[in-house]
Design an enzyme around this catalytic site. Structure first.
Site, PDB file in Angstrom:
ATOM      1  N   SER A 211       1.028  -1.102   0.226  1.00 62.10           N
ATOM      2  CA  SER A 211      -0.004  -0.030   0.029  1.00 62.10           C
ATOM      3  C   SER A 211       0.784   1.178   0.131  1.00 62.10           C
ATOM      4  CB  SER A 211      -0.806  -0.073   1.390  1.00 62.10           C
ATOM      5  OG  SER A 211      -1.983   0.873   1.102  1.00 62.10           O
ATOM      6  N   ASN A 212       0.353   2.400   0.469  1.00 62.68           N
ATOM      7  CA  ASN A 212       1.123   3.504   0.428  1.00 62.68           C
ATOM      8  C   ASN A 212       0.477   4.521   1.320  1.00 62.68           C
ATOM      9  OD1 ASN A 212      -1.019   5.487  -0.993  1.00 62.68           O
ATOM     10  ND2 ASN A 212      -0.911   4.005  -2.465  1.00 62.68           N
TER      11      ASN A 212
END
Ligand code: CTP
Length: 410
Positions: A211-212
């Protein structure tokens, strides 16, 4: 905060325990840049004080006593002409009943009858009184006349031992959001817009993912700004810790594939799409159905590309306005321009997440809007909400131009 905003708000406290919160509401409205004045019914002054209201408003409080004492007795007319919006917080069952029957017997109801342009009620009462048929009929009558309502909400009730139920006045911050909605010109009325927000999660197994750090704040600010400007808003959001905005259709997704499905299936109904989501570009080729046990030594995972949602919309678009975001860490303009062209966008918002003050998760951003004709419009460092407003200004102008061209061709 603190910038002068269009709008004069008359805040009226009714006679309920929640009147203790009315000074906080006045303060929040002033912080949001509105001009305020306070009105208190006689009963409200059993729960809050004239001094607390006057200090919070920064001006004397309009009371029934002041009304009768005033020479000429025209305070209700003066207030009705001064205010752009009257907020009654808290509104009692009795106050709703008086207003719904058109009584003009005290300063509050006389000010309403004198034609204050808009009224927003923030009711607070016990759940039985709220659900009482007469109260509900009064509410629908007032709604029918164009009055707005915020709350009451479900929560702990004021009297200890009464438990929880629907009857709590909305918090001052929520009331301020509704004030803003009521005072914002509806220049996006009739439009349907899709906004994407937040990160996506691409799972290796049920508990691990790529993810980020996207917080979703930019996308949520876009959704709220469009709602306040009258658009129908579909917010397709990856996982965030933000509360669901009211008045917006929220579609919660996790994976890029789900976001792709949610957006492309609604694209035909949309007038504009703003992709503020930080969509993961890659996902694991395989997702294990059980948690993968730890192994010693190194590990290699095959990654495959996720669907490029914006590029697909760019191929499909007909009349829609398409806006992308480009997060760049280096010399961004050239890279952003190539995305603008490759994805067939109407403009792209270039920002630098690693610059101080515009980082992931912050409340501020600095965006350059790049257009296909080479134009660049820079917002400077402003709140994400202000960035959102600037983006919608451009979207509105592009849609207007398109409509005018369409009308000429017809
Ligand atoms: N985007 C998208 N679908 C993806 C990846 C990105 O719709 N699978 C959208 C983003 O929401 C953003 C824009 O495309 O509005 C640009 O995203 P970005 O990841 O910066 O660009 P890429 O085209 O993926 O290029 P690169 O990763 O090489 O910078």
């Amino acid at each position: 905060m603190g910038s002068e905003r269009e709008g004069r708000v008359l805040v009226a406290a009714g006679g309920g325990v929640a009147a203790m919160k009315t000074p906080f509401l006045l303060r929040r409205l002033r912080e949001a840049g509105y001009q305020v004045r306070a009105l208190a019914t006689e009963r409200a002054l059993a729960f809050t004080t004239e001094t607390a209201l006057a200090v919070a408003a920064g001006s004397p409080v309009a009371t029934d006593a002041a009304w009768f004492a005033a020479s000429g007795g025209a305070l209700h007319l003066e207030l009705a002409r001064w205010a752009d919006l009257l907020v009654v917080a808290p509104a009692t069952a009795a106050g709703l009943a008086r207003a719904a029957s058109g009584l003009a017997e005290d300063l509050l109801t006389a000010t309403i009858a004198a034609g204050v342009p808009r009224v927003l009620w923030a009711p607070a009462m016990n759940p039985e009184m709220w659900h009482y048929p007469a109260t509900q009929e009064n509410v629908s009558r007032l709604r029918g006349w164009g009055h707005g309502f915020v709350g009451p909400e479900h929560g702990a009730l004021a009297a200890v031992g009464e438990g929880a139920g629907v009857g709590r006045m909305s918090e001052p911050e929520t009331i301020v959001e509704h004030v803003r909605y009521h005072l914002t010109p509806k220049d996006l009325a009739g439009l349907t817009v899709i906004v994407s927000a937040g990160p996506t999660r691409e799972y290796f197994d049920p508990v691990r993912f790529i993810s980020n750090p996207s917080s979703g704040k930019m996308g949520y600010a876009l959704a709220e700004a469009a709602r306040d400007r009258g658009a129908r808003v579909i917010l397709v959001s990856g996982p965030t810790s933000l509360p669901a905005p009211w008045g917006v259709e929220l579609i919660a997704v996790e994976r890029a594939e789900e976001m792709h499905q949610a957006i492309t299936s609604r694209f035909d109904d949309a007038d504009a799409v703003v992709m503020a989501a930080a969509v993961a570009d890659w996902r694991p080729a395989e997702t294990a159905s059980e948690k993968t046990p730890k192994r010693s030594g190194s590990n290699t995972v095959e990654l495959v590309p996720t669907p490029d949602i914006l590029a697909e919309l760019g191929r499909r678009k007909e009349r829609q306005v398409l806006v992308g975001f480009a997060m760049e860490t280096g010399a961004g303009r050239e890279r952003a321009r190539s995305k603008l062209e490759r994805k067939n966008l109407d403009f792209i918002c270039l920002n630098y997440p690693t610059r101080s003050g515009s980082a992931f998760g912050g409340d501020y951003n600095e965006v350059e809007m790049l257009f296909p004709d080479g134009r660049v419009v820079a917002t400077g460092r402003v709140s994400k909400r202000e960035v959102a407003e600037a983006i919608w200004d451009r979207v509105r102008d592009l849609l207007r131009e398109r409509n005018e061209e369409g009308a000429q061709d017809a």
